[in-house]
Design a protein around this motif. Structure first.
Motif, PDB file in Angstrom:
ATOM      1  N   LEU A  11       0.821  -1.213   0.000  1.00 34.22           N
ATOM      2  CA  LEU A  11       0.000   0.000   0.000  1.00 34.22           C
ATOM      3  C   LEU A  11       0.858   1.269   0.000  1.00 34.22           C
ATOM      4  CD1 LEU A  11      -2.861  -0.995   2.453  1.00 34.22           C
ATOM      5  CD2 LEU A  11      -2.944  -0.842  -0.042  1.00 34.22           C
ATOM      6  N   ALA A  12       1.910   1.283   0.805  1.00 38.29           N
ATOM      7  CA  ALA A  12       2.757   2.473   0.878  1.00 38.29           C
ATOM      8  C   ALA A  12       3.524   2.696  -0.430  1.00 38.29           C
ATOM      9  CB  ALA A  12       3.728   2.369   2.051  1.00 38.29           C
ATOM     10  N   VAL A  13       4.068   1.630  -0.998  1.00 41.52           N
ATOM     11  CA  VAL A  13       4.814   1.769  -2.259  1.00 41.52           C
ATOM     12  C   VAL A  13       3.859   2.155  -3.390  1.00 41.52           C
ATOM     13  CG1 VAL A  13       6.175   0.517  -3.977  1.00 41.52           C
ATOM     14  CG2 VAL A  13       6.713   0.281  -1.554  1.00 41.52           C
ATOM     15  N   LEU A  14       2.681   1.584  -3.401  1.00 40.54           N
ATOM     16  CA  LEU A  14       1.694   1.945  -4.417  1.00 40.54           C
ATOM     17  C   LEU A  14       1.279   3.406  -4.280  1.00 40.54           C
ATOM     18  CD1 LEU A  14      -0.038   0.896  -6.743  1.00 40.54           C
ATOM     19  CD2 LEU A  14      -1.782   0.315  -5.064  1.00 40.54           C
ATOM     20  N   ALA A  15       1.041   3.861  -3.062  1.00 38.95           N
ATOM     21  CA  ALA A  15       0.688   5.265  -2.841  1.00 38.95           C
ATOM     22  C   ALA A  15       1.839   6.184  -3.273  1.00 38.95           C
ATOM     23  CB  ALA A  15       0.341   5.505  -1.375  1.00 38.95           C
ATOM     24  N   LEU A  50       6.851   7.844   1.306  1.00 38.87           N
ATOM     25  CA  LEU A  50       5.963   6.679   1.410  1.00 38.87           C
ATOM     26  C   LEU A  50       6.654   5.401   0.939  1.00 38.87           C
ATOM     27  CD1 LEU A  50       2.564   8.186   0.260  1.00 38.87           C
ATOM     28  CD2 LEU A  50       3.104   7.216   2.497  1.00 38.87           C
ATOM     29  N   ILE A  51       7.428   5.509  -0.114  1.00 40.83           N
ATOM     30  CA  ILE A  51       8.144   4.319  -0.598  1.00 40.83           C
ATOM     31  C   ILE A  51       9.162   3.850   0.435  1.00 40.83           C
ATOM     32  CG2 ILE A  51       9.799   3.519  -2.336  1.00 40.83           C
ATOM     33  CD1 ILE A  51       8.190   5.126  -4.390  1.00 40.83           C
ATOM     34  N   GLY A  54       7.392   2.266   3.259  1.00 41.04           N
ATOM     35  CA  GLY A  54       6.914   0.942   2.885  1.00 41.04           C
ATOM     36  C   GLY A  54       8.018  -0.099   2.826  1.00 41.04           C
ATOM     37  N   LEU A  55       9.218   0.322   2.507  1.00 40.94           N
ATOM     38  CA  LEU A  55      10.323  -0.635   2.400  1.00 40.94           C
ATOM     39  C   LEU A  55      10.980  -0.947   3.745  1.00 40.94           C
ATOM     40  CD1 LEU A  55      12.044   0.539  -0.890  1.00 40.94           C
ATOM     41  CD2 LEU A  55      10.546  -1.431  -0.539  1.00 40.94           C
ATOM     42  N   ILE A  56      10.829  -0.064   4.712  1.00 45.64           N
ATOM     43  CA  ILE A  56      11.475  -0.288   6.007  1.00 45.64           C
ATOM     44  C   ILE A  56      11.026  -1.593   6.670  1.00 45.64           C
ATOM     45  CG2 ILE A  56      11.537   0.597   8.380  1.00 45.64           C
ATOM     46  CD1 ILE A  56      12.105   3.334   7.228  1.00 45.64           C
ATOM     47  N   PRO A  57       9.730  -1.955   6.658  1.00 47.17           N
ATOM     48  CA  PRO A  57       9.359  -3.237   7.279  1.00 47.17           C
ATOM     49  C   PRO A  57       9.961  -4.465   6.573  1.00 47.17           C
ATOM     50  CG  PRO A  57       7.418  -1.879   6.998  1.00 47.17           C
ATOM     51  CD  PRO A  57       8.536  -1.192   6.297  1.00 47.17           C
ATOM     52  N   GLN A  58      10.378  -4.295   5.330  1.00 46.82           N
ATOM     53  CA  GLN A  58      10.969  -5.413   4.597  1.00 46.82           C
ATOM     54  C   GLN A  58      12.471  -5.540   4.839  1.00 46.82           C
ATOM     55  OE1 GLN A  58       8.990  -7.557   3.041  1.00 46.82           O
ATOM     56  NE2 GLN A  58       7.261  -6.254   3.626  1.00 46.82           N
ATOM     57  N   VAL A  71      19.105   7.782   2.445  1.00 46.42           N
ATOM     58  CA  VAL A  71      18.825   8.107   1.040  1.00 46.42           C
ATOM     59  C   VAL A  71      17.687   9.108   0.955  1.00 46.42           C
ATOM     60  CG1 VAL A  71      17.904   7.151  -1.115  1.00 46.42           C
ATOM     61  CG2 VAL A  71      19.757   5.982   0.064  1.00 46.42           C
ATOM     62  N   TRP A  72      16.633   8.891   1.753  1.00 47.95           N
ATOM     63  CA  TRP A  72      15.500   9.799   1.736  1.00 47.95           C
ATOM     64  C   TRP A  72      15.926  11.208   2.173  1.00 47.95           C
ATOM     65  CZ3 TRP A  72      12.370  11.693   6.001  1.00 47.95           C
ATOM     66  CH2 TRP A  72      11.234  12.374   5.575  1.00 47.95           C
TER      67      TRP A  72
END
Length: 98
Positions: A11-15, A50-51, A54-58, A71-72
């Motif tokens: 959801l976060a990456v899609l948003a 948002l991306i 979304g990637l942090i939990p992975q 990077v952000w």
């Protein structure tokens, strides 16, 4: 718990991708350079945030989290500086035309 993290990531990456698309549409549709810059900086900063969120939990290690956040932050800083430089050049060029 992994399923919740996966759903959040999607959801976060899609948003974030939707926001990048909106910024691109603003870049193509807005009439002048300053409006285009405004569209790009606002939407792209939030989209990348948002991306990254979304990637942090992975990410499997805290070092990977820190790299994503670094990077952000670097993109935030460089985007702000480049936007100011471009806006100043646009305004200077407009003044020279008068």
């Amino acid at each position: 718990m992994a399923a919740v993290a996966d759903i959040f990531t999607v959801l976060a990456v899609l948003a974030g991708c939707v926001l990048f698309f909106a910024g691109t549409a603003g870049l193509l549709r807005f009439p002048d350079e300053l409006s285009r810059l405004h569209a790009l900086t606002k939407v792209d900063n939030l989209g990348l945030g948002l991306i990254v969120a979304g990637l942090i939990p992975q990410a499997d290690r805290p070092a990977a989290w820190l790299k994503l956040v670094a990077v952000w932050l670097i993109v935030q800083l460089s985007g702000a500086v480049v936007t100011q430089i471009i806006a100043r050049a646009v305004l200077d060029e407009a003044r020279d035309r008068q």
